[in-house]
Write a protein that holds these residues in place. Structure first.
Motif, PDB file in Angstrom:
ATOM      1  N   TYR A 269      12.992  10.237  14.609  1.00 25.78           N
ATOM      2  CA  TYR A 269      13.249  10.448  13.045  1.00 25.78           C
ATOM      3  C   TYR A 269      12.509  11.863  12.736  1.00 25.78           C
ATOM      4  O   TYR A 269      11.111  12.111  13.305  1.00 25.78           O
ATOM      5  N   ALA A 270      13.181  13.086  12.316  1.00 24.44           N
ATOM      6  CA  ALA A 270      12.578  14.158  12.154  1.00 24.44           C
ATOM      7  C   ALA A 270      11.393  14.858  13.357  1.00 24.44           C
ATOM      8  O   ALA A 270      10.553  15.315  13.292  1.00 24.44           O
ATOM      9  N   GLY A 271      12.142  14.703  14.475  1.00 24.91           N
ATOM     10  CA  GLY A 271      11.446  15.078  15.646  1.00 24.91           C
ATOM     11  C   GLY A 271      10.469  14.180  16.427  1.00 24.91           C
ATOM     12  O   GLY A 271       9.725  14.332  17.381  1.00 24.91           O
ATOM     13  N   HIS A 272      10.333  13.127  15.749  1.00 27.36           N
ATOM     14  CA  HIS A 272       9.178  12.208  15.800  1.00 27.36           C
ATOM     15  C   HIS A 272       9.680  10.728  16.749  1.00 27.36           C
ATOM     16  O   HIS A 272      10.707  10.351  16.198  1.00 27.36           O
ATOM     17  N   ARG A 273       9.337  10.556  17.948  1.00 34.60           N
ATOM     18  CA  ARG A 273       9.594   9.549  18.381  1.00 34.60           C
ATOM     19  C   ARG A 273       9.046   8.252  18.136  1.00 34.60           C
ATOM     20  O   ARG A 273       7.544   8.203  18.087  1.00 34.60           O
ATOM     21  N   ILE A 274       9.837   7.107  17.714  1.00 37.34           N
ATOM     22  CA  ILE A 274       9.158   5.993  17.236  1.00 37.34           C
ATOM     23  C   ILE A 274       9.405   5.118  18.300  1.00 37.34           C
ATOM     24  O   ILE A 274      10.726   4.516  18.464  1.00 37.34           O
ATOM     25  N   PRO A 275       8.605   4.362  18.920  1.00 38.06           N
ATOM     26  CA  PRO A 275       8.698   3.373  20.120  1.00 38.06           C
ATOM     27  C   PRO A 275       9.290   2.042  19.603  1.00 38.06           C
ATOM     28  O   PRO A 275       8.996   1.694  18.500  1.00 38.06           O
ATOM     29  N   ARG A 276       9.936   1.473  20.647  1.00 40.92           N
ATOM     30  CA  ARG A 276      10.310   0.082  20.515  1.00 40.92           C
ATOM     31  C   ARG A 276       9.148  -0.903  20.058  1.00 40.92           C
ATOM     32  O   ARG A 276       8.030  -0.835  20.591  1.00 40.92           O
ATOM     33  N   GLY A 277       9.418  -1.772  19.206  1.00 38.89           N
ATOM     34  CA  GLY A 277       8.646  -2.681  18.632  1.00 38.89           C
ATOM     35  C   GLY A 277       7.789  -2.213  17.409  1.00 38.89           C
ATOM     36  O   GLY A 277       7.039  -3.267  16.861  1.00 38.89           O
ATOM     37  N   THR A 278       7.809  -1.334  16.945  1.00 42.04           N
ATOM     38  CA  THR A 278       7.339  -0.416  15.957  1.00 42.04           C
ATOM     39  C   THR A 278       7.875  -1.152  14.860  1.00 42.04           C
ATOM     40  O   THR A 278       9.135  -1.162  14.412  1.00 42.04           O
ATOM     41  N   THR A 279       7.163  -1.088  13.665  1.00 43.08           N
ATOM     42  CA  THR A 279       7.692  -1.722  12.188  1.00 43.08           C
ATOM     43  C   THR A 279       8.139  -0.426  11.518  1.00 43.08           C
ATOM     44  O   THR A 279       7.044   0.455  11.343  1.00 43.08           O
ATOM     45  N   VAL A 280       9.190  -0.083  10.915  1.00 44.18           N
ATOM     46  CA  VAL A 280       9.665   0.955  10.314  1.00 44.18           C
ATOM     47  C   VAL A 280       9.592   0.388   8.975  1.00 44.18           C
ATOM     48  O   VAL A 280      10.545  -0.416   8.421  1.00 44.18           O
ATOM     49  N   THR A 281       9.095   1.289   7.917  1.00 43.83           N
ATOM     50  CA  THR A 281       9.008   0.879   6.442  1.00 43.83           C
ATOM     51  C   THR A 281       9.712   1.991   5.690  1.00 43.83           C
ATOM     52  O   THR A 281       9.562   3.161   5.723  1.00 43.83           O
ATOM     53  N   VAL A 282      10.383   1.470   4.561  1.00 51.10           N
ATOM     54  CA  VAL A 282      10.967   2.389   3.521  1.00 51.10           C
ATOM     55  C   VAL A 282      10.363   2.009   2.118  1.00 51.10           C
ATOM     56  O   VAL A 282      10.189   0.716   2.192  1.00 51.10           O
ATOM     57  N   SER A 283      10.262   2.720   1.114  1.00 53.86           N
ATOM     58  CA  SER A 283       9.687   2.342   0.012  1.00 53.86           C
ATOM     59  C   SER A 283      10.583   2.769  -1.244  1.00 53.86           C
ATOM     60  O   SER A 283      10.407   4.061  -1.324  1.00 53.86           O
ATOM     61  N   GLN A 284      10.923   2.160  -1.935  1.00 53.22           N
ATOM     62  CA  GLN A 284      11.877   2.397  -3.103  1.00 53.22           C
ATOM     63  C   GLN A 284      10.925   3.099  -4.098  1.00 53.22           C
ATOM     64  O   GLN A 284      11.141   4.003  -4.865  1.00 53.22           O
ATOM     65  N   TRP A 285       9.713   2.483  -4.109  1.00 51.05           N
ATOM     66  CA  TRP A 285       8.649   3.129  -5.002  1.00 51.05           C
ATOM     67  C   TRP A 285       8.353   4.700  -4.715  1.00 51.05           C
ATOM     68  O   TRP A 285       8.298   5.707  -5.503  1.00 51.05           O
TER      69      TRP A 285
END
Length: 452
Positions: free
Chosen positions: A333-349
């Motif tokens: 995402y946006a040029g950043h590699r996020i490795p397997r096993g990482t927790t990815v969070t989104v926040s409505q707030w």
């Protein structure tokens, strides 16, 4: 937030560094709304909020993650990653399942959440609202959270399981929900076998709930698809559900349906109490709808401004304020590699209040939802989630909330007793705390002072 493990690659993404030993755990636990907001504003669209936790804030990335047609994310625990976040809760429920197991459970329940349930919800909430509001004396002070919670819990249990629940059964469910929410305030997750007072409360409530469900299972309503659609779907499942599966589905469906509607209505009422012109417009719209000789659901569909008020309240105070997934593979995402096993969070707030995506982002402006020529950016507004895992009861919850708001404002004006005492409590849902109101006649309520 995930704990560090040897099997998950450490992130090389910018983010707040936190404290020497605890990292960001203390800041997140003590004030998650402020922590996430500052992290996003200071570090951009992709932020490392822990050694193996990433926050996404741009609508493009949020939609990509939540819709996820390629199966790159899982709500269930990735093998080898920390079990802390998954160790508590109701593991047999649809909401906590994944893959084929989730699809089977979703397909089993989806037909129950039909147009018929929405129509029923409109009438049930109107009747329950009249029952509650008739007990409000002019000039009295009411704890809005308490009253709306009782009302919405009665509505949800009746919609899902017919009239098979007695008043004492509803009380048992209310105690379980309160115990689960209370446990969610604990920043440190202990093993489930540790008998803390909060865990003991939940165990006691679960035993009582098991007794209720065992009795309900033998009710004639369990065979009535029209009057108890969800109960029928669960009891007629093949293969037959175990007691644990039945309890987990029941508990999560009730908590999701009851808590979301309750919090949305209280937050919307809090905002309307501070904006008398908007409250007056809701009241007038409700008057006009009430004069129509049509079913409740058709009258509800004419409450366009009230619906806009609800949407704006859920933008500013979305009951679901955070959503997380685990990476099944490396993603970017946006040029950043996020490795397997990482927790990815989104926040409505965070995203709902981002001024890049909403003008006057911190102001209450219901009118923004009346302009169909200028819809919000896709992925910028997601109070019920997005994609295949979006809330199964979103239409029903919206119907309940809109009609309840209309009924309250048609009868009364609500005056906040102490606006400074109101605060959000971010647990499993974003609960409103301290919303005490004085009940006034519509024409006599004094204009409140401008909120900070």
């Amino acid at each position: 937030m995930n704990n560090a493990t040897d099997t998950v690659e450490k992130l090389s993404i910018p983010g707040p560094t936190g404290r020497r030993v605890l990292g960001n755990l203390f800041d997140f636990s003590s004030d998650p709304l402020t922590f996430l907001t500052h992290a996003a504003r200071e570090h951009g669209d992709v932020v490392a909020i822990g050694s193996h936790n990433v926050l996404l804030t741009h609508p493009r990335d949020i939609e990509n993650m939540l819709v996820d047609r390629e199966g790159r994310f899982s709500k269930a625990r990735v093998p080898g990653s920390s079990e802390g976040r998954r160790g508590q809760g109701f593991p047999h429920a649809m909401m906590n399942s994944d893959g084929d197991d989730w699809r089977t459970k979703r397909d089993r329940l989806q037909p129950s959440f039909s147009r018929h349930m929405t129509t029923t919800a409109a009438e049930v909430v109107r009747v329950e609202a009249e029952r509650t509001l008739n007990g409000w004396a002019l000039g009295s002070v009411q704890d809005l959270q308490e009253h709306v919670a009782r009302l919405t819990l009665r509505v949800v249990t009746r919609l899902l399981f017919g009239e098979s629940f007695s008043s004492s059964d509803v009380e048992i469910v209310a105690k379980l929900v309160a115990a689960v929410m209370d446990l969610a305030t604990t920043p440190i997750i202990l093993p489930e076998w540790v008998p803390t007072p909060k865990v003991v409360r939940i165990r006691r409530s679960l035993r009582q709930l098991d007794e209720v469900l065992a009795r309900v299972a033998t009710s004639p309503l369990a065979r009535d698809r029209e009057r108890a659609p969800v109960l029928h779907a669960l009891m007629s499942a093949t293969p037959k559900l175990s007691s644990a599966e039945l309890r987990d589905e029941f508990a999560t469906l009730v908590m999701a349906g009851y808590e979301t509607t309750n919090d949305a209505v209280v937050w919307a009422s809090y905002l309307l109490a501070q904006h008398p012109n908007a409250a007056q417009r809701v009241a007038e719209e409700a008057d006009a709808a009430t004069q129509k000789k049509a079913p409740s659901v058709e009258r509800m569909e004419s409450l366009r401004y009230t619906h806009a008020v609800l949407k704006e309240a859920m933008r500013l105070y979305s009951p679901v304020w955070i959503t997380s997934r685990d990476c099944l593979c490396d993603v970017e995402y946006a040029g950043h590699r996020i490795p397997r096993g990482t927790t990815v969070t989104v926040s409505q707030w965070v995203t709902h209040r981002d001024p890049r995506f909403f003008s006057d982002a911190h102001r209450f402006v219901p009118e923004r939802w009346l302009d169909s020529s200028n819809p919000p950016i896709r992925g910028s507004y997601f109070p019920f989630g997005l994609g295949p895992r979006a809330c199964i009861g979103a239409a029903v919850a919206t119907t309940e909330a809109v009609i309840l708001l209309a009924e309250i404002n048609r009868r009364f004006r609500l005056e906040l007793v102490d606006p400074s005492a109101v605060r959000p409590r971010p647990v499993i849902a974003l609960q409103p705390v301290g919303v005490r109101v004085r009940v006034r006649r519509r024409e006599t309520i004094p204009a409140p002072s401008q909120p900070a």
